[in-house]
Design an enzyme around this catalytic site. Structure first.
Site, short mmCIF file in Angstrom:
data_model
loop_
_atom_site.label_atom_id
_atom_site.label_comp_id
_atom_site.label_asym_id
_atom_site.label_seq_id
_atom_site.Cartn_x
_atom_site.Cartn_y
_atom_site.Cartn_z
N GLY B 141 0.99 -1.10 -0.08
CA GLY B 141 0.00 -0.25 0.22
C GLY B 141 0.87 1.31 -0.51
CD GLU B 258 7.49 -3.41 -6.66
OE1 GLU B 258 8.27 -1.62 -5.96
OE2 GLU B 258 6.39 -3.11 -6.96
#
Ligand SMILES: Cc1cc2nc3c(=O)[nH]c(=O)nc-3n(C[C@H](O)[C@H](O)[C@H](O)COP(=O)(O)OP(=O)(O)OC[C@H]3O[C@@H](n4cnc5c(N)ncnc54)[C@H](O)[C@@H]3O)c2cc1C
Lengths: 362, 408
Positions: B141, B258
């Site tokens: 998030g 990531e």
């Protein structure tokens, strides 16, 4: 598993980098390139003292017995510095001789090549872009060679021509010495004045057979492909760095041009395309000595890929320099001209990819 | 440079094979085959087995150091020195045996390493292993409607009330939130501090009352990402990683992981191998596509770029193992490999010719419509984890020393 250069390789690369920076800045590049034969014996000798000409020659013949990857590091540095001289042709010729069968010829010539006392070159390609050993037309009958080699590197200053030709048994390699009868050398006006080419006509020239079959020819060609790929990376990287440096000094609209995103992003795209290709180059050069079944196909793919990248990198580099980039005075065209040589020599990218497709059994 | 499959590696392959032979039996292989990684859904981590039998197997494989090799043993990882050749051997052998492999997704690849780096001992013990085994599914998030590239301007807030944080606001583009157990999130806790110093990194139970997940349908037709609304959602005071106001720093380490995940060339490789196989069977005018000179040329050009990406990955692993700075080589992979996915999938579409118009799942299409999904997923990969222009800023500024862009 270790994917990178050894300490020795880093040292080797660094040594050549510093030597070329000191001994062959672009002022000297220009002087050599504007000379008659494009060759500077003093520079050649200086590199000889560093052992550069015998890098891949076995120790028994006075060389350092290193590998194609080591040679590629030198090619990269020469590409970075736009170094003139007969490196490419002499390296291909040396690789050809190393892959030849004739031990006497090796014992006779390799020690002289290792010290730089003799300069060899490689005469292979014919007609327009034909580098396939099975399609060559230069022919040997008895020990007399006849045929035409239109793009031989530095034939004018070479002591030994290593020639790919055919006889009744098929393709092979022959040696022709400087000053032999029936050899006519005509210089070619090329775009890249740092790497001269000559057209050589053989008309019954005395030739000594040193290898039968196409293996030694292919090996020399593949080494050439790898060295051109390395030259491309070195040159393209230089253009990228020069342009990034220029972008933080040149001001317009009251700020350095590197603060404009258009400029920044063009440079970032150049780096993004280019940087991973160094690893392709390393792998390919390494494969030449260690991964036989991948070497030839990788050499073709890497040459095409890096020649294309050099082309696009130098194109943006000149654009981002503005008007100054288009002048004779400014050095960028030296790399542009080398990019032109690299994309064409040994066959263009389409030709290499076609070979890669065939080698991949597609 | 040492890439030879020396005796050590041959022995290693034998060892992996023997392990698989013993622990993932023919019956296992037959019962429920692992998901087909050729599909985009598979490549993105969908449909992977997480049942008891798979878990039992994964535990043994982790114990042997075959999975999660970067995570310490004491937190449930395999803990091995980086070795791309061994990693390749493991991946090949596990695929061949149709055995369960690492769970993909943001939990194992991003959150777990972040907790190992920045979490409390309690958080590591509680979350890392179940995450690696796929028992806790995470979503990320970060993005909000008003905060995408300019992430630090995010406004979802948390206010301390006794021993709970009270969260209000909205996240968007939250992948897999619809099935996630937990969310790791960036939330503003210090509204009076400068932007970057006012953010805290939270671990949030998705079952917390006051959290509402609403799916968003992507252009591909699937709904993998969502809007997540927080309306006075109360989470325990110890739900944060690092200190109050240090969330930005903690998240930098997540983003690094990531980009490594997205920067990986494996999706491009799978798609590439698929397109070469397809070009050999699809015929136009009585000849396989791969015989077409233009198609061959383009395939070979893309292959060179793909090989460059893969070998750059080897180089990064070696540099990482030696703790050396990778410089540009470490900054470009995300942009390079997403560009590559575009090139590969576009080429696949051209090879498919008029069958490229078939939608995903269309049984008459040579690829079941899979390549057109992959073609669309390019944007998902390009935008997720930082849009291309943001990558270009990073490369230009940190890699090439150009002046910094506008910053607030
Ligand atoms: C498939 C998918 C999955 C995602 N999953 C998640 C997830 O799980 N969790 C999560 O938190 N987020 C997720 N995201 C969100 C993703 O991180 C954002 O989309 C991305 O950071 C861009 O933000 P934005 O969409 O607001 O675009 P914007 O920031 O509005 O950007 C729009 C365009 O403007 C350009 N731009 C913006 N700023 C600049 C600048 N300074 N210079 C030049 N150009 C600029 C961008 O490059 C982009 O092209 C996902 C996105 C996608 C597509």
């Amino acid at each position: 598993m270790d994917f990178g250069l050894t300490e020795d390789q880093i040292l080797l690369k660094d040594t050549v980098h510093r030597f070329l920076e000191a001994e062959c800045p672009t002022t000297r590049v220009r002087a050599i390139m504007e000379s008659d034969d494009g060759h500077d014996q003093q520079l050649w000798q200086g590199l000889a003292e560093l052992g550069m000409h015998g890098l891949i020659i076995p120790a028994e013949h006075g060389g350092a017995e290193l590998e194609v990857l080591d040679l590629a590091l030198i090619a990269e540095e020469r590409g970075w510095a736009a170094t003139p001289g007969p490196f490419l042709g002499s390296s291909m010729a040396t690789a050809a001789l190393l892959a030849a069968d004739d031990q006497d010829a090796k014992s006779e010539w390799l020690p002289k090549l290792a010290t730089g006392a003799a300069i060899p070159t490689f005469a292979c390609g014919e007609k327009v872009g034909e580098w396939d050993a099975d399609r060559l037309e230069a022919t040997v009958e008895g020990d007399r060679l006849s045929g035409e080699k239109p793009l031989v590197p530095f034939a004018g200053v070479s002591d030994l021509l290593v020639v790919a030709a055919r006889d009744s048994d098929g393709p092979g390699l022959w040696l022709v010495e400087r000053g032999a009868s029936g050899v006519e050398v005509t210089s070619i006006r090329g775009n890249d004045m740092t790497r001269r080419l000559d057209s050589v006509r053989f008309d019954g020239a005395p030739a000594r057979k040193v290898a039968a079959g196409r293996a030694a020819i292919d090996r020399a060609r593949d080494v050439g492909l790898v060295l051109i790929a390395a030259d491309c990376y070195g040159g393209a990287n230089r253009c990228l760095r020069m342009t990034a440096d220029y972008a933080v000094t040149r001001e317009q609209f009251g700020q350095v041009i590197g603060s404009f995103q258009g400029v920044k992003h063009q440079l970032a795209n150049m780096a993004t395309d280019l940087e991973p290709s160094l690893s392709l180059l390393w792998y390919t050069a390494h494969a030449m000595d260690h991964i036989q079944d991948k070497a030839a196909r990788h050499a073709a793919l890497a040459k095409a890929h890096l020649a294309d990248l050099y082309d696009s990198t130098v194109r943006y580099a000149i654009e981002l320099h503005g008007g100054i980039g288009f002048t004779w005075e400014f050095d960028l065209h030296l790399w542009f001209r080398r990019a032109l040589f690299n994309r064409s020599y040994l066959g263009g990218s389409t030709y290499q990819r076609r070979r890669a497709a065939e080698l991949g059994d597609w | 440079m040492n890439l030879s499959y020396s005796q050590e590696y041959q022995d290693f392959r034998e060892e992996v094979r023997a392990f698989l032979e013993e622990n993932w039996t023919d019956a296992d292989r037959a019962s429920a085959p692992e998901v087909d990684l050729q599909t985009v859904r598979g490549a993105m981590g969908g449909g992977i087995r997480k049942d008891a039998r798979a878990t039992e197997f994964r535990k043994k494989a982790i114990e042997r150091g075959y999975m999660y090799r970067g995570i310490p043993k004491k937190y449930g990882g395999g803990e091995q020195p980086p070795d791309p050749l061994k990693a390749t051997i493991i991946a090949e052998e596990f695929r061949r045996a149709k055995a369960p492999f690492e769970i993909m997704g943001q939990g194992p690849s991003m959150l777990a390493p972040t907790l190992v780096e920045k979490g409390t001992e309690e958080q590591r013990q509680k979350y890392v292993e179940p995450t690696l085994l796929g028992h806790i599914l995470w979503c990320q998030g970060y993005s909000e409607p008003g905060a995408g590239s300019d992430l630090a301007s995010l406004r979802t807030s948390a206010v301390l009330d006794g021993d709970h944080w009270v969260i209000n606001g909205q996240k968007i583009w939250t992948s897999n939130a619809q099935e996630a157990d937990m969310m790791f999130a960036l939330i503003r806790t210090e509204p009076d501090k400068p932007q970057h110093e006012g953010i805290t990194y939270f671990l949030i139970d998705m079952k917390t009352p006051g959290i509402d997940v609403r799916p968003l349908r992507q252009m591909t037709g699937e709904a993998d990402f969502n809007e997540v609304f927080f309306d006075n959602a109360r989470v325990p005071v110890d739900s944060i990683v690092g200190n109050r106001g240090e969330g930005w720093q903690v998240s930098r380490s997540t983003l690094k992981h990531e980009r490594a995940l997205i920067g990986n060339a494996s999706l491009a490789r799978r798609t590439f191998d698929g397109l070469v196989a397809m070009a050999q069977v699809i015929e136009v005018r009585g000849e396989p596509m791969i015989k077409d000179p233009v198609i061959r040329d383009r395939i070979a050009a893309v292959e060179a770029d793909l090989l460059a990406a893969e070998y750059n990955g080897y180089r990064l692993l070696t540099l990482g193992a030696k703790n050396q700075d990778a410089g540009l080589a470490g900054m470009v992979p995300k942009l390079h490999s997403t560009n590559l996915v575009y090139k590969v999938t576009k080429l696949a579409m051209d090879i498919l010719s008029d069958r490229g118009l078939c939608a995903p799942g269309e049984p008459s299409a040579p690829d079941m419509g899979g390549f057109s999904t992959a073609y669309m997923w390019y944007w998902g990969m390009a935008l997720g984890g930082g849009a291309p222009n943001i990558q270009r800023n990073i490369i230009g500024e940190r890699g090439l020393g150009l002046p910094r862009d506008v910053r607030k």
